[in-house]
Design a protein around this motif. Structure first.
Motif, PDB file in Angstrom:
ATOM      1  N   GLU A 173       0.711  -1.085   0.067  1.00  0.00           N
ATOM      2  CA  GLU A 173       0.155  -0.059   0.089  1.00  0.00           C
ATOM      3  C   GLU A 173       0.760   1.320  -0.100  1.00  0.00           C
ATOM      4  O   GLU A 173       0.596   2.149  -0.843  1.00  0.00           O
ATOM      5  CB  GLU A 173      -0.890  -0.153   1.342  1.00  0.00           C
ATOM      6  CG  GLU A 173      -1.796  -1.172   1.112  1.00  0.00           C
ATOM      7  CD  GLU A 173      -2.855  -1.348   2.230  1.00  0.00           C
ATOM      8  OE1 GLU A 173      -2.637  -0.599   3.439  1.00  0.00           O
ATOM      9  OE2 GLU A 173      -3.689  -2.220   2.300  1.00  0.00           O
ATOM     10  N   GLY A 174       2.018   1.355   0.731  1.00  0.00           N
ATOM     11  CA  GLY A 174       2.845   2.382   1.034  1.00  0.00           C
ATOM     12  C   GLY A 174       3.424   2.680  -0.537  1.00  0.00           C
ATOM     13  O   GLY A 174       3.392   3.940  -0.933  1.00  0.00           O
ATOM     14  N   ILE A 175       3.988   1.664  -1.331  1.00  0.00           N
ATOM     15  CA  ILE A 175       4.551   1.942  -2.450  1.00  0.00           C
ATOM     16  C   ILE A 175       3.716   2.304  -3.642  1.00  0.00           C
ATOM     17  O   ILE A 175       3.759   3.384  -4.384  1.00  0.00           O
ATOM     18  CB  ILE A 175       5.349   0.976  -3.097  1.00  0.00           C
ATOM     19  CG1 ILE A 175       6.339   1.199  -4.257  1.00  0.00           C
ATOM     20  CG2 ILE A 175       4.458  -0.287  -3.362  1.00  0.00           C
ATOM     21  CD1 ILE A 175       7.711   1.975  -3.848  1.00  0.00           C
ATOM     22  N   LYS A 194       2.817  11.764   0.037  1.00  0.00           N
ATOM     23  CA  LYS A 194       3.241  13.032  -0.406  1.00  0.00           C
ATOM     24  C   LYS A 194       4.554  12.907  -0.896  1.00  0.00           C
ATOM     25  O   LYS A 194       5.362  13.991  -1.489  1.00  0.00           O
ATOM     26  CB  LYS A 194       3.285  14.252   0.484  1.00  0.00           C
ATOM     27  CG  LYS A 194       1.750  14.343   0.755  1.00  0.00           C
ATOM     28  CD  LYS A 194       1.694  15.661   1.884  1.00  0.00           C
ATOM     29  CE  LYS A 194       0.091  15.934   2.043  1.00  0.00           C
ATOM     30  NZ  LYS A 194      -0.328  16.731   0.635  1.00  0.00           N
ATOM     31  N   GLY A 195       5.471  11.921  -0.650  1.00  0.00           N
ATOM     32  CA  GLY A 195       6.867  11.625  -1.298  1.00  0.00           C
ATOM     33  C   GLY A 195       7.576  11.189  -0.132  1.00  0.00           C
ATOM     34  O   GLY A 195       6.831  10.801   1.228  1.00  0.00           O
ATOM     35  N   LEU A 252       2.884   5.978  -2.510  1.00  0.00           N
ATOM     36  CA  LEU A 252       4.284   6.966  -3.236  1.00  0.00           C
ATOM     37  C   LEU A 252       4.009   7.022  -4.894  1.00  0.00           C
ATOM     38  O   LEU A 252       4.173   8.242  -5.442  1.00  0.00           O
ATOM     39  CB  LEU A 252       5.521   6.175  -2.998  1.00  0.00           C
ATOM     40  CG  LEU A 252       6.905   6.862  -3.480  1.00  0.00           C
ATOM     41  CD1 LEU A 252       6.826   8.207  -2.920  1.00  0.00           C
ATOM     42  CD2 LEU A 252       7.790   5.999  -2.970  1.00  0.00           C
ATOM     43  N   LYS A 253       3.856   5.939  -5.429  1.00  0.00           N
ATOM     44  CA  LYS A 253       3.862   5.853  -7.040  1.00  0.00           C
ATOM     45  C   LYS A 253       2.902   6.892  -7.378  1.00  0.00           C
ATOM     46  O   LYS A 253       2.812   7.710  -8.538  1.00  0.00           O
ATOM     47  CB  LYS A 253       3.580   4.654  -7.750  1.00  0.00           C
ATOM     48  CG  LYS A 253       4.830   3.629  -7.469  1.00  0.00           C
ATOM     49  CD  LYS A 253       6.277   3.973  -8.391  1.00  0.00           C
ATOM     50  CE  LYS A 253       7.207   3.065  -8.212  1.00  0.00           C
ATOM     51  NZ  LYS A 253       8.190   3.459  -9.019  1.00  0.00           N
ATOM     52  N   ALA A 254       1.627   6.810  -6.746  1.00  0.00           N
ATOM     53  CA  ALA A 254       0.430   7.879  -7.135  1.00  0.00           C
ATOM     54  C   ALA A 254       0.981   9.036  -7.019  1.00  0.00           C
ATOM     55  O   ALA A 254       0.362   9.820  -7.842  1.00  0.00           O
ATOM     56  CB  ALA A 254      -0.462   7.389  -6.231  1.00  0.00           C
ATOM     57  N   SER A 255       1.787   9.449  -5.987  1.00  0.00           N
ATOM     58  CA  SER A 255       2.144  10.668  -5.895  1.00  0.00           C
ATOM     59  C   SER A 255       2.967  11.182  -6.953  1.00  0.00           C
ATOM     60  O   SER A 255       3.417  12.511  -7.015  1.00  0.00           O
ATOM     61  CB  SER A 255       2.789  11.067  -4.282  1.00  0.00           C
ATOM     62  OG  SER A 255       4.114  10.487  -4.425  1.00  0.00           O
ATOM     63  N   GLN A 256       3.633  10.307  -7.626  1.00  0.00           N
ATOM     64  CA  GLN A 256       4.420  10.624  -8.711  1.00  0.00           C
ATOM     65  C   GLN A 256       3.738  10.350 -10.165  1.00  0.00           C
ATOM     66  O   GLN A 256       4.151  10.228 -11.154  1.00  0.00           O
ATOM     67  CB  GLN A 256       5.697   9.686  -8.825  1.00  0.00           C
ATOM     68  CG  GLN A 256       6.400   9.620  -7.325  1.00  0.00           C
ATOM     69  CD  GLN A 256       7.517   8.567  -7.202  1.00  0.00           C
ATOM     70  OE1 GLN A 256       7.144   7.477  -7.906  1.00  0.00           O
ATOM     71  NE2 GLN A 256       8.292   8.826  -6.218  1.00  0.00           N
TER      72      GLN A 256
END
Ligand code: CA
Ligand code: CA
Lengths: 456, 155, 456
Positions: free
Chosen positions: C190-192, C242-243, C195-199
Motif C-alpha cells: 500500500e505504501g509504494i 506526498k513523497g 508513493l507511485k500515485a504521488s508521482q
C-alpha cells in the motif's frame, strides 16, 4: 577501475609536435608558445567565452566603457543577485563590488578595474594570481623567483602592475623545454611546504616531489586557494600550517591573530574567505580517488589522431561528455542533474547560513546601539567571526558544494549552529554556547571491521 | 602475466582432452575449443582503429585476456549471427570512424550491451545458473555488467 | 590444480540444486526450504552472529535470563551509550528501552521481550515486520492477505503473536515455486502504491510492475521504513502519500494531524522516526545509480562452482570485499575509511542536533514551569516537533548517514537551525522564526548546460 582510468589518461598526454620556434624561460607571450602548440593555444584563447550555468560559468553584462574602466562587459554582480552580501561584508571592499568570476582571459583586467581597487588601496601582491608572473618575478629578483616576489608584493598595485603584461600564460604552468607541469607561484611553494610539514613531511619541494597526477591539481592550487597578506611586507600567505580543513584554517588565524576587517555594524574582527577550491576539493571523494582539477576542467579531447588537454578551462557542466563520461557512463542529463541536486542542497544550507549570520549581525548592531560593552559582546562576536568565515568558506568556494558535497553541508550546518547560538548569547547572558557538540563515543569494545584504520 | 598464460596452457590442454565436452557445459566447451580460433579474432584487428586502443591496452591487463578476445564478448556466439553482427559493427564503426562523427567517449549501445551480457551468461552459465535460474520469471534480468563492468577492460 | 578445480566446478555446476522437497505457499519453516537450498539456508542461520562495527553491527551484552525475559544476551543499550536520548524521547516507550538492532534471527524475540512492551501495550500490527507473516496473514484472512492483515493488526500483541512462529523467513521474500522475489507485506504494497500515485503512476502493483533490480531493494523496504499506526484499527501505514523526502513525510503528518506522543518535559505533540533506511537511501547516490540493498547487504558469494546471494544479511563493513569491491577497486581499508569519514561527519552534526533539541526541550520545560501558556509556547513547540523529527530521522536511520551522505547532513543542518530558532523564540517574543531560508534564485537569464533538466 577509475584509478586505472586515470593512469590511462596519463599515457595519452605524450604527444609529438614540431618545434617551430625555440621556447626559453623568458618566453612570456602565449602566442609564441602557440606556434608550437596551436591546439592548446586555441583552447586557451577561448576562455573569453561567457556562458552561464545555474551556479557557475558567467553572464556577460554589457556596460558603457569609460577611461576609468574600459571594459565593455563584466560578469553579473553577485551583490545584486544576493543583496544580503552587502550586509555580510559591510565595511569591507567586497561590499562595494563582487562579481561572478569568469574565464582566465579576463583575470588581469578584472583585477585592475574592480571597484574594490578604489574602495581601498591594494598592494602588488594581488598580481600573484592575476597575471603571468613568472618572468616579472624572475626579472625583479634578478633570476631569483622568491626575491622578485618579495620585491613586488609591497609595491602599490599601480606600480607593480607595470611589470605585468599577460593573464596567466603557458609559462606559469609549464617548463618551456619539456612542457612538464611546474609550480611557479611562491605562495603555493611555501603553502604546500607548510601543509606537508604539518603532516610530518619536512622541506617538501613540490616541483621535484609531487607526482604528475598531483601536479594536475597543484598548478590550479597556485591560485584557487584561501589566502591573506602577512605583515607590512604584504607577503602572500596560504593559512595551511595546521592543515586545510576549515577548522584548521580558523585555528591558524586565531593563533596568528589575523583579521581582514572590522564589521561595520557588528564591530566583529572578521575574516574573509576567498575561493578555497583547493582546500574544499581536497576534502571530497574525487580528491580522495586521485582525480585532479585538470581531469574535469581541462579534460582530454581528441584532435584528429591525438588527444590533448582542453585548454579552454571552464565549467565542466559545459563539457560533460569529456569532463565526466570518461569515468561515469551516465547520460549527460543525468550527470548534470546529479550536480544540480548536490548544488541545490548546498544552496539551501548556504541560504540558511546567510540568514543566520545576517540575523546575528543585526542583533549585534542593536546591542551596540543599546550601549552594550565590548566585554558583553565578546561571546557573540567570537561566534560571529567563526560562523561568518564558515558560511563564507562555502559561499566563496565556486562549485556550490560539488567539490566536496557532504563536507560543504557539514560546514554550513556547523555555521548555522554557531550563528544562532550567537543570537541566543545576546538575548540571554546565562546561555552557555557550545563550540563543540557533546561527543558520545560509541562504547570502546568496538570490533573494527577488517582494516578499518581511519585514514586522514 | 605469466600466471594467467600458464592457466591458458592448462585450459587448452583440457580442451585437447575434450573434457569440456564431456562435462557438457556449453559455455566452457566453446571456450576450450577455441584456443586456436583466437587467431582468427585477433584483437589487434579491432585496434586497427586507434580509437579502440584504449580498450585493447586495458584488455591486455584484464582478467579475461587469456580467455576471451574482443569478439567473445562483442559478437554473438552463433556462427552466422556472429558474422552478421561483425559486419554490422564493422560497417557502423568504419562509417563512424571515417566520418569521425560519434559520441565521445565511445559508449556501448543497447544492442551490443545485450550481446555482451548474453556472452557473459554463455561462458559463465555454470557459475550464474543459481543466481539466474529464477530470473526467467522476472520481467527484467540481472545485469552482469553493473558489477563486472571492467572484466574485459577498463573504460 | 586449476584443471581439477575447473572440473569440480563443472560437475557441481551442472545442476545448481536438486529439489528434494516440494515447497508450497504454506511452507513456512525455513529449514524445509533449506533442504532445497542448503547454501542460502546456512547464510540465513548465520544472522545470529553478533559483531560490532564503529556505528553498526551489534555487541552481545550478556544478561541473566528470567522467565519474563529468557534472552541470555541482548544488543547494547543505545540509551546507555547516549543518555541524552532519555530526554529526547521522555514520556515515550523508547526512553525506557532502545537497543542497537542485530541480526534477523533475533527479530521476533527482541520484539517480544523489549521493555517497550511493558511500557505501553502494543497491537498485533507490530508483528508485520518482526515475524514470518505471510502464512499467518493468509490463514487469518482465509487466503486473503489484506484481510488477514486487517484481522491481526487490532489484536493485543500477546494475542496476535500466537499466530507467529518464525522470524522473517524464505517465504516472506520468495515465491516458493520460482524463487523469484516477491513483496508479501501489506504495509509496503500500500505504501509504494501511494508513493507511485504521488508521482503520477496509478494503481501500482509492485509484484508485477517492479524490475528485478528494484525488487532487490523493495523486499527490504517491506520493513526498513518509517511507519505509524492509523486509526483505532491500528492499520500499519507508511507516510509516503506526498513523497519520501523528510519534508514530504512531515507535510503528510501535519496534514493527517498525527502525533506519536506528547513530550513529558516540553509538552510538544511529537513524532518518532523509525528506521527510515528505504527513505533515506532513496535520496542517495547509490539508489540514484541503481544499486540495491541486496547488492551490499547480500552480496554474491562464491560457493564452490556456484555464485549465490549471501543470506547472512549484515553490515557490509564486515564483508567489504564482496559488498563493495566488485564496483569499487579500492583497498578494503580505504573503503572502510571512506565509510567512517562519511559517518564521522554525520555523527558530528547528529550530536549538534541532539544538543540543540535537548537544549530546546529544557528551555520549554522551564517556560512551562514559569507558567507560560500553550499559546505563548506554540511557535517554539512547532519548531521543536519539526526539529526533533529531523534529527531522529537520521538518528533512527541505521547507516549513520552513509546511505545518503549529503542529504543526511542537510537534514541535520536544517534541524539545528530550527531547534536554535525555537530557543530564540522562547527568549524573545519579537523573534521572527524562518522555517524556510530566504531563497535568492540566480538571475533568470540562465543558460542551462546541455540537458540540465532537473531529475527528481
Ligand atoms: Ca564563474
Ligand atoms: Ca545494528
Amino acid at each position: 577501475a577509475l584509478a586505472v582510468n586515470i593512469m590511462e589518461k596519463k599515457q595519452e598526454a605524450k604527444n609529438p609536435y614540431f618545434r617551430v620556434t625555440e621556447l626559453t624561460d623568458q618566453t612570456e607571450d602565449p602566442e609564441v608558445w602557440g606556434k608550437n602548440f596551436p591546439l592548446q593555444y586555441d583552447g586557451y584563447k577561448r576562455t573569453v567565452d561567457m556562458v552561464r550555468t545555474r551556479f557557475g560559468g558567467s553572464e556577460a553584462v554589457p556596460r558603457d566603457p569609460s577611461d576609468k574602466d574600459p571594459r565593455a562587459a563584466t560578469a553579473q554582480s553577485r551583490l545584486d543577485e544576493d543583496p544580503r552580501l552587502r550586509t555580510f561584508w559591510n565595511g569591507y571592499a567586497f561590499a562595494v563590488d563582487f562579481r561572478e568570476e569568469r574565464g582566465h582571459a579576463y583575470m588581469l583586467e578584472d583585477q585592475i578595474f574592480t571597484e574594490r581597487q578604489q574602495a581601498s588601496p591594494q598592494p602588488g601582491t594581488c598580481l600573484h594570481c592575476h597575471g603571468s608572473m613568472y618572468v616579472p618575478y624572475m626579472k625583479a629578483g634578478d633570476g631569483d623567483l622568491i626575491k622578485g616576489f618579495e620585491k613586488l608584493n609591497p609595491l602599490p598595485y599601480a606600480e607593480a602592475r607595470k611589470h605585468v603584461t599577460h593573464p596567466v600564460a603557458c609559462i606559469d604552468c609549464h617548463d618551456p623545454q619539456t612542457l612538464a607541469l611546474r609550480v611557479t607561484r611562491p605562495g603555493f611553494l611555501e603553502g604546500i611546504r607548510a601543509l606537508k610539514a604539518s603532516q610530518g613531511v619536512a622541506d617538501y619541494d613540490v616541483n621535484t616531489q609531487a607526482t604528475r597526477q598531483e601536479m594536475r591539481t597543484y598548478v590550479c592550487g597556485q591560485c584557487h586557494v584561501e589566502y591573506y597578506f602577512k605583515g607590512k611586507e604584504k607577503r602572500l600567505t596560504y593559512p595551511w600550517a595546521k592543515g586545510i580543513k576549515v577548522e584548521q584554517i580558523l585555528e591558524y588565524y586565531e593563533e596568528v591573530g589575523h583579521k581582514d576587517w572590522t564589521h561595520k555594524q557588528a564591530g566583529t574582527a572578521n575574516l574573509k574567505a576567498q575561493h578555497p577550491e583547493f582546500e574544499l576539493f581536497s576534502q571530497g571523494i574525487h580528491a580522495r580517488s586521485g582525480v585532479a582539477c585538470a581531469d574535469c576542467h581541462m579534460p582530454y579531447t581528441r584532435e584528429g589522431a591525438q588527444k590533448i588537454s582542453d585548454h579552454h578551462v571552464r565549467s565542466p557542466l559545459l563539457n560533460i561528455n569529456h569532463a565526466c563520461q570518461t569515468c561515469h557512463r551516465w547520460p549527460e542529463e543525468e550527470l548534470a542533474a546529479r550536480v544540480h541536486q548536490i548544488q541545490g542542497r548546498t544552496y539551501e544550507l548556504r541560504n540558511r547560513g546567510m540568514d543566520a549570520v545576517v540575523g546575528l549581525i543585526q542583533d549585534l548592531e542593536k546591542a551596540v546601539a543599546a550601549g552594550k560593552t565590548d566585554e558583553e559582546l565578546k561571546t557573540a562576536r567570537a561566534l560571529h567571526r567563526r560562523a561568518q568565515f564558515m558560511v563564507d568558506f562555502v559561499e566563496a568556494e565556486n562549485s556550490m558544494g560539488f567539490h566536496a558535497d557532504q563536507e560543504a553541508a557539514r560546514i554550513l550546518g556547523v555555521a548555522v549552529d554557531l550563528a544562532r547560538q550567537g543570537q541566543l548569547a545576546l538575548r540571554d547572558p546565562n546561555f552557555q554556547p557550545q563550540l563543540q557538540p557533546t561527543n558520545v563515543t560509541p562504547t570502546p569494545r568496538e570490533v573494527s571491521p577488517p582494516g578499518a584504520a581511519e585514514k586522514k | 602475466m605469466p600466471r594467467l598464460s600458464s592457466r591458458f596452457g592448462v585450459i587448452s590442454l583440457i580442451a585437447a582432452l575434450g573434457v569440456g565436452v564431456a562435462a557438457g557445459v556449453g559455455g566452457f566447451t566453446f571456450l576450450y575449443a577455441r584456443g586456436a580460433a583466437y587467431m582468427f579474432d585477433d584483437p589487434a584487428a579491432c585496434a586497427n582503429c586507434h580509437v579502440m586502443n584504449e580498450q585493447l591496452n586495458n584488455w591486455y591487463r584484464s582478467s579475461h585476456h587469456t580467455v576471451a578476445a574482443c569478439n567473445d564478448c562483442h559478437t554473438p556466439k552463433n556462427f552466422f549471427a556472429k558474422y552478421i553482427h561483425k559486419a554490422r559493427n564493422g560497417w557502423h564503426h568504419s562509417v563512424a570512424f571515417t566520418s569521425g562523427d560519434f559520441h565521445e567517449p565511445i559508449q556501448i549501445g543497447p544492442v551490443n550491451r545485450r550481446v555482451t551480457e548474453q556472452r557473459c551468461r554463455e561462458c559463465h552459465e555454470p557459475v550464474v545458473d543459481s543466481i539466474d535460474a529464477h530470473a526467467a520469471q522476472q520481467q527484467s534480468e540481472l545485469s552482469c555488467i553493473r558489477c563486472h563492468r571492467d572484466v574485459g577492460h577498463a573504460h
